[in-house]
Design a protein around this motif. Structure first.
Motif, short mmCIF file in Angstrom:
data_model
loop_
_atom_site.label_atom_id
_atom_site.label_comp_id
_atom_site.label_asym_id
_atom_site.label_seq_id
_atom_site.Cartn_x
_atom_site.Cartn_y
_atom_site.Cartn_z
N MET A 1 0.84 -1.17 0.00
CA MET A 1 0.00 0.00 0.00
C MET A 1 0.89 1.24 0.00
SD MET A 1 -2.57 1.31 2.96
CE MET A 1 -4.16 0.86 2.39
N ASN A 2 0.52 2.21 -0.74
CA ASN A 2 1.24 3.47 -0.81
C ASN A 2 0.99 4.26 0.48
OD1 ASN A 2 2.21 6.01 -1.32
ND2 ASN A 2 1.18 6.25 -3.29
N GLN A 3 2.05 4.51 1.24
CA GLN A 3 1.90 5.22 2.50
C GLN A 3 1.43 6.66 2.31
OE1 GLN A 3 5.50 4.76 4.72
NE2 GLN A 3 4.85 2.78 5.51
N ASP A 4 1.73 7.25 1.15
CA ASP A 4 1.30 8.61 0.91
C ASP A 4 -0.22 8.70 0.74
OD1 ASP A 4 3.89 9.53 1.02
OD2 ASP A 4 4.21 9.28 -1.14
N ALA A 5 -0.85 7.59 0.38
CA ALA A 5 -2.30 7.60 0.18
C ALA A 5 -3.04 7.77 1.51
CB ALA A 5 -2.74 6.31 -0.49
N HIS A 6 -2.45 7.31 2.59
CA HIS A 6 -3.06 7.43 3.92
C HIS A 6 -2.00 7.90 4.91
CE1 HIS A 6 -6.67 5.43 2.57
NE2 HIS A 6 -5.92 4.50 2.01
N PRO A 7 -1.61 9.16 4.87
CA PRO A 7 -0.58 9.61 5.80
C PRO A 7 -1.07 9.50 7.24
CG PRO A 7 -1.63 11.49 4.71
CD PRO A 7 -2.15 10.24 4.05
N GLU A 8 -0.17 9.13 8.12
CA GLU A 8 -0.49 8.97 9.53
C GLU A 8 -0.75 10.34 10.15
OE1 GLU A 8 2.21 7.84 13.10
OE2 GLU A 8 1.66 6.01 12.02
N THR A 9 -1.81 10.43 10.90
CA THR A 9 -2.10 11.66 11.62
C THR A 9 -1.99 11.37 13.11
OG1 THR A 9 -4.46 11.24 11.83
CG2 THR A 9 -3.73 12.37 9.81
N SER A 10 -2.07 12.41 13.90
CA SER A 10 -1.95 12.22 15.34
C SER A 10 -3.11 11.40 15.90
CB SER A 10 -1.87 13.58 16.05
OG SER A 10 -3.08 14.30 15.83
N ASP A 11 -4.22 11.28 15.19
CA ASP A 11 -5.35 10.49 15.65
C ASP A 11 -5.23 9.02 15.29
OD1 ASP A 11 -6.51 12.70 16.77
OD2 ASP A 11 -7.70 13.17 15.00
N ASP A 12 -4.18 8.64 14.55
CA ASP A 12 -4.03 7.27 14.09
C ASP A 12 -3.28 6.36 15.05
OD1 ASP A 12 -5.33 7.89 11.75
OD2 ASP A 12 -3.48 8.23 10.63
N ARG A 13 -2.86 6.87 16.16
CA ARG A 13 -2.06 6.04 17.07
C ARG A 13 -2.35 6.41 18.52
NH1 ARG A 13 0.89 10.00 14.93
NH2 ARG A 13 2.25 11.25 16.19
N ILE A 14 -1.90 5.56 19.42
CA ILE A 14 -2.03 5.83 20.84
C ILE A 14 -0.97 6.85 21.23
CG2 ILE A 14 -1.82 4.83 23.15
CD1 ILE A 14 -2.89 2.23 21.98
N HIS A 15 -1.39 7.86 21.94
CA HIS A 15 -0.48 8.93 22.33
C HIS A 15 0.23 8.59 23.64
CE1 HIS A 15 -3.58 10.84 19.81
NE2 HIS A 15 -2.54 11.47 19.30
N PRO A 16 1.55 8.68 23.67
CA PRO A 16 2.27 8.48 24.93
C PRO A 16 1.73 9.42 25.99
CG PRO A 16 3.80 8.57 23.10
CD PRO A 16 2.45 8.97 22.57
N GLY A 17 1.58 8.90 27.19
CA GLY A 17 1.05 9.71 28.29
C GLY A 17 -0.46 9.71 28.35
N GLY A 18 -1.11 9.06 27.38
CA GLY A 18 -2.56 8.98 27.38
C GLY A 18 -3.07 7.99 28.41
N ARG A 19 -4.38 7.78 28.40
CA ARG A 19 -5.03 6.91 29.38
C ARG A 19 -5.62 5.71 28.66
NH1 ARG A 19 -10.52 7.07 31.31
NH2 ARG A 19 -10.82 8.75 29.81
N ILE A 20 -5.33 4.52 29.20
CA ILE A 20 -5.91 3.27 28.72
C ILE A 20 -6.84 2.76 29.82
CG2 ILE A 20 -5.42 0.89 28.05
CD1 ILE A 20 -2.74 1.92 26.93
N VAL A 21 -8.03 2.35 29.43
CA VAL A 21 -9.05 1.89 30.37
C VAL A 21 -9.25 0.39 30.18
CG1 VAL A 21 -11.48 2.10 31.03
CG2 VAL A 21 -10.20 4.13 30.31
N VAL A 22 -9.34 -0.34 31.31
CA VAL A 22 -9.58 -1.78 31.27
C VAL A 22 -10.78 -2.11 32.14
CG1 VAL A 22 -8.64 -4.08 31.76
CG2 VAL A 22 -7.11 -2.26 30.99
N GLY A 23 -11.72 -2.87 31.58
CA GLY A 23 -12.84 -3.36 32.37
C GLY A 23 -12.39 -4.54 33.22
N VAL A 24 -12.64 -4.46 34.53
CA VAL A 24 -12.18 -5.49 35.47
C VAL A 24 -13.38 -6.02 36.25
CG1 VAL A 24 -10.73 -5.96 37.47
CG2 VAL A 24 -9.92 -4.40 35.70
N ASP A 25 -13.72 -7.29 36.03
CA ASP A 25 -14.82 -7.89 36.79
C ASP A 25 -14.39 -9.16 37.53
OD1 ASP A 25 -14.69 -9.86 34.87
OD2 ASP A 25 -16.72 -9.56 34.11
N GLY A 26 -13.10 -9.44 37.52
CA GLY A 26 -12.59 -10.61 38.22
C GLY A 26 -12.61 -11.89 37.41
N SER A 27 -13.23 -11.89 36.23
CA SER A 27 -13.25 -13.09 35.38
C SER A 27 -11.85 -13.32 34.80
CB SER A 27 -14.26 -12.92 34.25
OG SER A 27 -13.85 -11.88 33.37
#
Length: 158
Positions: free
Chosen positions: A1-27
């Protein structure tokens, strides 16, 4: 795939320092989701939030018998999950939140502003053999961020 056809934007990846949420129910699958969340958060320099949600059963008569508290159970589940994954002391970049309400809407609400929501494929409820539980399915359909659904090893004979 041509990378120029879909240039990466800041919304395309996880940002360092961001928040990740995990659902925890003990299963088992939620513990696997928390472990995967740790790996991702550590590698990307993100904070990690374990979210445990409780609600009264649908047929709840309105009084508590024998001092049972679903909220206290939720706090115990959150603490036990953290202890299973981290040992005695959780890292400073991990926090645990306990919320009251239906699990799927509460997790979807927590996904606002998050880099990723991670949930187990099946929680404590549900029917054996289902590929996705109702909560993981609702999260995948409605979350405000990417959703990663984790199966525990026992579900797949590993």
């Amino acid at each position: 795939m041509n990378q120029d056809a879909h240039p990466e934007t800041s919304d395309d990846r996880i940002h360092p320092g961001g928040r990740i949420v995990v659902g925890v129910d003990g299963s088992a699958s939620s513990i696997a989701a928390l472990r995967r969340g740790v790996t991702i958060a550590e590698s990307l320099g993100c904070s990690l939030v374990g979210v445990t949600v409780w609600e009264f059963p649908p047929s709840w008569p309105g009084y508590v018998m024998g001092g049972w508290s679903p909220e206290a159970d939720a706090h115990a589940i959150a603490a036990e999950a953290a202890a299973e994954v981290f040992g005695e002391t959780s890292p400073s970049w991990y926090s645990s939140v306990v919320r009251s309400g239906p699990p799927a809407p509460e997790l979807v609400a927590e996904s606002t502003g998050a880099e990723m929501l991670i949930v187990g494929s099946r929680g404590r409820g549900g029917f054996t053999g289902l590929l996705l539980g109702s909560v993981s399915r609702a999260c995948a359909e409605r979350a405000a961020c990417p959703v990663l659904v984790i199966h525990d090893a026992e579900e797949h004979g590993r």
